[in-house]
Design a protein around this motif. Structure first.
Motif, short mmCIF file in Angstrom:
data_model
loop_
_atom_site.label_atom_id
_atom_site.label_comp_id
_atom_site.label_asym_id
_atom_site.label_seq_id
_atom_site.Cartn_x
_atom_site.Cartn_y
_atom_site.Cartn_z
N ILE A 10 0.86 -1.18 0.00
CA ILE A 10 0.00 0.00 0.00
C ILE A 10 0.89 1.23 0.00
CG2 ILE A 10 -1.72 1.33 1.30
CD1 ILE A 10 -2.62 -1.39 2.52
N ASN A 11 0.55 2.19 -0.83
CA ASN A 11 1.25 3.48 -0.84
C ASN A 11 0.27 4.54 -0.38
OD1 ASN A 11 1.53 6.19 -2.53
ND2 ASN A 11 3.56 5.40 -2.07
N GLU A 12 0.76 5.41 0.47
CA GLU A 12 -0.02 6.59 0.86
C GLU A 12 0.77 7.83 0.49
OE1 GLU A 12 -1.86 6.75 4.66
OE2 GLU A 12 -2.39 4.63 4.62
N LYS A 13 0.12 8.79 -0.13
CA LYS A 13 0.66 10.10 -0.47
C LYS A 13 1.70 10.07 -1.60
CE LYS A 13 -0.21 11.89 4.13
NZ LYS A 13 0.34 12.54 5.31
N GLY A 14 1.67 9.05 -2.45
CA GLY A 14 2.59 9.02 -3.59
C GLY A 14 4.03 9.08 -3.16
N THR A 15 4.84 9.88 -3.87
CA THR A 15 6.27 9.98 -3.54
C THR A 15 6.52 10.93 -2.37
OG1 THR A 15 6.59 11.64 -5.26
CG2 THR A 15 7.08 9.35 -5.84
N SER A 16 5.46 11.45 -1.78
CA SER A 16 5.59 12.28 -0.57
C SER A 16 5.24 11.48 0.68
CB SER A 16 4.64 13.49 -0.66
OG SER A 16 4.99 14.28 -1.75
N GLY A 17 5.02 10.19 0.51
CA GLY A 17 4.56 9.39 1.63
C GLY A 17 5.40 8.17 1.90
N PHE A 18 4.72 7.03 1.99
CA PHE A 18 5.39 5.79 2.34
C PHE A 18 4.71 4.61 1.68
CE2 PHE A 18 2.11 6.43 5.50
CZ PHE A 18 1.53 5.17 5.64
N ILE A 19 5.43 3.48 1.67
CA ILE A 19 4.84 2.22 1.28
C ILE A 19 4.89 1.30 2.49
CG2 ILE A 19 5.36 2.35 -1.18
CD1 ILE A 19 7.73 0.44 -0.60
N GLU A 20 3.91 0.40 2.53
CA GLU A 20 3.85 -0.56 3.62
C GLU A 20 3.37 -1.89 3.06
OE1 GLU A 20 2.34 -0.73 8.23
OE2 GLU A 20 1.41 0.70 6.88
N THR A 21 4.05 -2.97 3.47
CA THR A 21 3.64 -4.29 3.02
C THR A 21 2.79 -4.96 4.09
OG1 THR A 21 5.60 -5.40 3.91
CG2 THR A 21 5.75 -4.55 1.65
N ASP A 22 2.07 -5.98 3.67
CA ASP A 22 1.19 -6.68 4.61
C ASP A 22 1.96 -7.45 5.69
OD1 ASP A 22 2.14 -8.57 2.79
OD2 ASP A 22 0.20 -9.54 2.50
N ASP A 23 3.27 -7.64 5.50
CA ASP A 23 4.05 -8.31 6.54
C ASP A 23 4.86 -7.34 7.40
OD1 ASP A 23 6.01 -7.63 4.73
OD2 ASP A 23 6.84 -9.65 4.55
N GLY A 24 4.57 -6.03 7.26
CA GLY A 24 5.12 -5.05 8.19
C GLY A 24 6.27 -4.20 7.71
N LEU A 25 6.80 -4.44 6.52
CA LEU A 25 7.86 -3.58 6.00
C LEU A 25 7.26 -2.20 5.69
CD1 LEU A 25 10.76 -3.15 4.87
CD2 LEU A 25 9.85 -3.92 2.66
N LYS A 26 7.89 -1.15 6.17
CA LYS A 26 7.40 0.20 5.91
C LYS A 26 8.58 1.07 5.53
CE LYS A 26 4.49 3.87 7.78
NZ LYS A 26 3.65 4.28 8.90
N LEU A 27 8.49 1.75 4.40
CA LEU A 27 9.55 2.61 3.90
C LEU A 27 9.00 3.95 3.47
CD1 LEU A 27 11.38 0.16 1.45
CD2 LEU A 27 12.21 0.89 3.67
N ASP A 28 9.69 5.02 3.86
CA ASP A 28 9.39 6.31 3.26
C ASP A 28 9.83 6.24 1.81
OD1 ASP A 28 8.43 7.47 5.59
OD2 ASP A 28 10.40 8.23 6.18
N VAL A 29 9.11 6.90 0.94
CA VAL A 29 9.48 6.94 -0.47
C VAL A 29 9.73 8.37 -0.90
CG1 VAL A 29 8.36 4.78 -1.11
CG2 VAL A 29 7.06 6.89 -1.20
N SER A 30 10.42 8.52 -2.02
CA SER A 30 10.79 9.84 -2.48
C SER A 30 10.63 9.94 -3.98
CB SER A 30 12.23 10.15 -2.08
OG SER A 30 13.11 9.29 -2.79
#
Length: 136
Positions: A10-30
């Motif tokens: 799941i991505n929230e806020k496009g490249t101003s936000g973050f991605i998160e996987t269903d197993d808990g990985l969460k990364l800010d994106v740019s």
């Protein structure tokens, strides 16, 4: 179809936000156009996915031939602005190399792997996607 693996991202806020996987990985994106943001960008994700998948496919093919060798795939992803219409596109060039192989042998293997790699199958119809070989 026999499912081997599935994930949800799941991505929230496009490249101003973050991605998160269903197993808990969460990364800010740019975005490469916004130096104030940290974290990987879509271009890097594309390069990571294709280089990993194409190299893994080459490794499977080398092992099937009972000729295990070290291999490497370097992917260059370029973010481009459309010239004749609004929008953007990626150009992707994969450069494969195999220990002990000539450039010609490597290109043959890389092209065969490109025909089998799942990521390649997603992008192969794009005329901005190319496979090359280089010395290891």
């Amino acid at each position: 179809m026999s499912k081997i693996y599935e994930t949800v991202v799941i991505n929230e806020k496009g490249t101003s936000g973050f991605i998160e996987t269903d197993d808990g990985l969460k990364l800010d994106v740019s975005s490469p156009t916004d130096p104030s943001r940290t974290g990987p960008n879509p271009e890097q994700f594309m390069g990571m996915a294709w280089s990993t998948c194409l190299n893994a496919t080459m490794q499977v093919m080398l092992n099937a031939k009972r000729t295990p060798k070290e291999s490497r795939v370097r992917v260059v992803v370029t973010f481009n602005k459309e010239e004749s219409k609004p929008g953007y596109y990626f150009t992707m060039n994969a450069y494969a190399s195999v220990e002990g192989y000539t450039v010609e042998e490597t290109l043959k293997l890389a092209n065969q792997a490109h025909g089998q790699c799942p990521v390649s199958k997603l992008i192969e119809a794009n005329n901005h996607v190319h496979v090359h070989a280089e010395a290891y």
